[in-house]
Design a protein around this motif. Structure first.
Motif, short mmCIF file in Angstrom:
data_model
loop_
_atom_site.label_atom_id
_atom_site.label_comp_id
_atom_site.label_asym_id
_atom_site.label_seq_id
_atom_site.Cartn_x
_atom_site.Cartn_y
_atom_site.Cartn_z
N HIS A 289 0.83 -1.20 0.00
CA HIS A 289 0.00 0.00 0.00
C HIS A 289 0.87 1.26 0.00
O HIS A 289 1.87 1.33 0.73
N ILE A 290 0.49 2.26 -0.80
CA ILE A 290 1.15 3.57 -0.80
C ILE A 290 0.37 4.46 0.17
O ILE A 290 -0.73 4.91 -0.13
N VAL A 291 0.93 4.70 1.36
CA VAL A 291 0.22 5.41 2.42
C VAL A 291 0.29 6.92 2.18
O VAL A 291 1.37 7.49 2.00
N VAL B 78 -8.09 11.03 14.09
CA VAL B 78 -9.55 11.13 13.98
C VAL B 78 -9.98 10.45 12.68
O VAL B 78 -9.47 10.78 11.61
N GLU B 79 -10.89 9.50 12.77
CA GLU B 79 -11.32 8.76 11.59
C GLU B 79 -11.99 9.66 10.56
O GLU B 79 -11.84 9.47 9.35
N GLU B 80 -12.72 10.69 11.02
CA GLU B 80 -13.40 11.60 10.09
C GLU B 80 -12.39 12.30 9.17
O GLU B 80 -12.65 12.50 7.98
N ASN B 81 -11.24 12.65 9.73
CA ASN B 81 -10.21 13.30 8.92
C ASN B 81 -9.67 12.35 7.86
O ASN B 81 -9.32 12.77 6.75
N ALA B 82 -9.61 11.06 8.18
CA ALA B 82 -9.13 10.07 7.21
C ALA B 82 -10.08 9.97 6.04
O ALA B 82 -9.66 9.95 4.87
N ALA C 204 -7.84 6.33 -4.11
CA ALA C 204 -7.60 6.32 -2.67
C ALA C 204 -8.69 5.53 -1.94
O ALA C 204 -9.82 5.43 -2.41
N ARG C 205 -8.31 5.03 -0.77
CA ARG C 205 -9.28 4.33 0.07
C ARG C 205 -8.79 4.29 1.52
O ARG C 205 -7.60 4.47 1.78
N TYR C 206 -9.74 4.04 2.40
CA TYR C 206 -9.45 3.94 3.84
C TYR C 206 -9.26 2.46 4.18
O TYR C 206 -10.14 1.64 3.90
N ILE C 207 -8.11 2.10 4.76
CA ILE C 207 -7.81 0.69 5.03
C ILE C 207 -7.94 0.32 6.50
O ILE C 207 -7.57 -0.78 6.89
N HIS D 142 -5.74 6.02 11.84
CA HIS D 142 -6.59 5.65 10.72
C HIS D 142 -5.83 5.92 9.43
O HIS D 142 -5.51 7.07 9.11
N GLN D 143 -5.55 4.88 8.66
CA GLN D 143 -4.65 4.98 7.52
C GLN D 143 -5.41 5.14 6.20
O GLN D 143 -6.43 4.48 5.97
N VAL D 144 -4.88 6.02 5.35
CA VAL D 144 -5.43 6.28 4.03
C VAL D 144 -4.34 5.99 3.00
O VAL D 144 -3.19 6.41 3.17
N VAL D 145 -4.67 5.25 1.96
CA VAL D 145 -3.68 4.90 0.94
C VAL D 145 -4.09 5.48 -0.41
O VAL D 145 -5.28 5.63 -0.71
N TYR D 146 -3.05 5.80 -1.20
CA TYR D 146 -3.30 6.22 -2.58
C TYR D 146 -3.85 5.06 -3.40
O TYR D 146 -4.79 5.20 -4.15
#
Length: 310
Positions: free
Chosen positions: A239-241, A247-251, A265-268, A276-280
């Motif tokens: 995953h490309i982070v 805060v999950e809302e910010n993710a 992009a997606r929330y993993i 809370h991690q977000v990937v390209y």
């Protein structure tokens, strides 16, 4: 615990650990190998390298320090900054600096920073407890000489048998051969009969099938239009982070922004540190992920590669 210990801990779990303001430690899996010169087998490992271009704080090291030492995030960042200042002063003074269990930095005569990883540390968790094994050569010539010596000491003697018994064996062999030929001829005849029967049955079945097909009539008054769907399913453990958020809302807001820019992009989900991690995007192979990471870092130098543990 020191900053070096925290970096070492994270290298067992991640393939990119950034020391903010200094650079990033990158790891790549290397298969088991045989060193012909040393005559040793070495287990698989993670090979370390250093990239001085990746200096932006991605929050990984700071959040880990804050969790372990029960500190605030800003206090952890300040502790990292002090360590980096100490490291740079040491390099200016002695032209070298060793980070325990990781490697040594040296400043060349041209003023370039060089990194040499320590060979006695293996950050591959799957290879934990494995060590090198010495190869034992096989002395084939020695064994061959021993066999020759035994043959010389204990020669094999052949005792001639009486010729009278050979005639009975000859007639017995002729009888067995005759029985074998008779059985083979009968078997071949039976096989031909079975084959002819199978062919006749197959032809009859095909004839019935063709008759049924000719009798069948299919009528479609209103044929349905063809519909083509294009489905993109992201999968893979690489995953490309783009960022990690408390805060999950910010993710989720970050996912919306990246998708508006054209990224997949997606929330993993939430990692073990509560971020809370977000990937390209995600990829099946390391090579594709590394290529994508280089492109993303042109606009976001803080992005990094996450390998999801199985």
């Amino acid at each position: 615990m020191t900053i070096a210990t925290y970096i070492s801990d994270l290298l067992y779990r991640y393939e990119c650990v950034i020391l903010p303001g200094f650079g990033a430690f990158l790891s790549q899996k290397v298969s088991a190998e045989f060193n012909e010169k040393e005559q040793n087998f070495y287990p698989p490992k993670k090979q370390l390298s250093f990239n001085s271009q990746l200096k932006k704080n991605d929050g990984l090291l700071a959040n880990y320090i804050a969790e372990v030492e029960n500190l605030g995030y800003k206090q952890a960042v300040y502790k990292i900054e002090e360590y980096v200042q100490q490291l740079q002063l040491q390099l200016e003074k002695d032209k070298n600096f060793t980070i325990k269990n990781i490697g040594t930095f040296k400043v060349s005569e041209e003023g370039k920073l060089q990194f040499e990883p320590l060979s006695n540390t293996n950050f591959l968790a799957d290879a934990f407890g494995l060590s090198s094994i010495s190869a034992i050569s096989v002395s084939r010539e020695v064994l061959k000489k021993q066999v020759e010596d035994l043959e010389e000491k204990a020669p094999i003697l052949f005792t001639p048998e009486k010729r009278a018994s050979s005639s009975y064996l000859k007639y017995a062999a002729i009888g067995i051969l005759a029985l074998g030929l008779t059985g083979f001829t009968g078997l071949k005849l039976y096989s031909n009969q079975v084959s002819e029967h199978n062919i006749a049955e197959q032809q009859a079945a095909e004839s019935q099938l063709q008759q049924k097909i000719q009798e069948a009539t299919f009528i479609i008054d209103n044929p349905l239009p063809e519909i083509t769907f294009t489905v993109t399913n992201q999968s893979g453990d690489y995953h490309i982070v783009a960022g990690a958020f408390r805060v999950e809302e910010n993710a989720h807001q970050k996912v919306t922004e990246l998708r508006a820019e054209g990224h997949k992009a997606r929330y993993i989900g939430e990692n073990k540190y509560g971020l809370h991690q977000v990937v390209y995007s995600s990829y099946l192979t390391r090579r594709d992920a590394i290529n994508a990471l280089h492109k993303v870092q042109r606009t976001n130098s803080g992005s990094w590669l996450l390998v999801q543990e199985l």
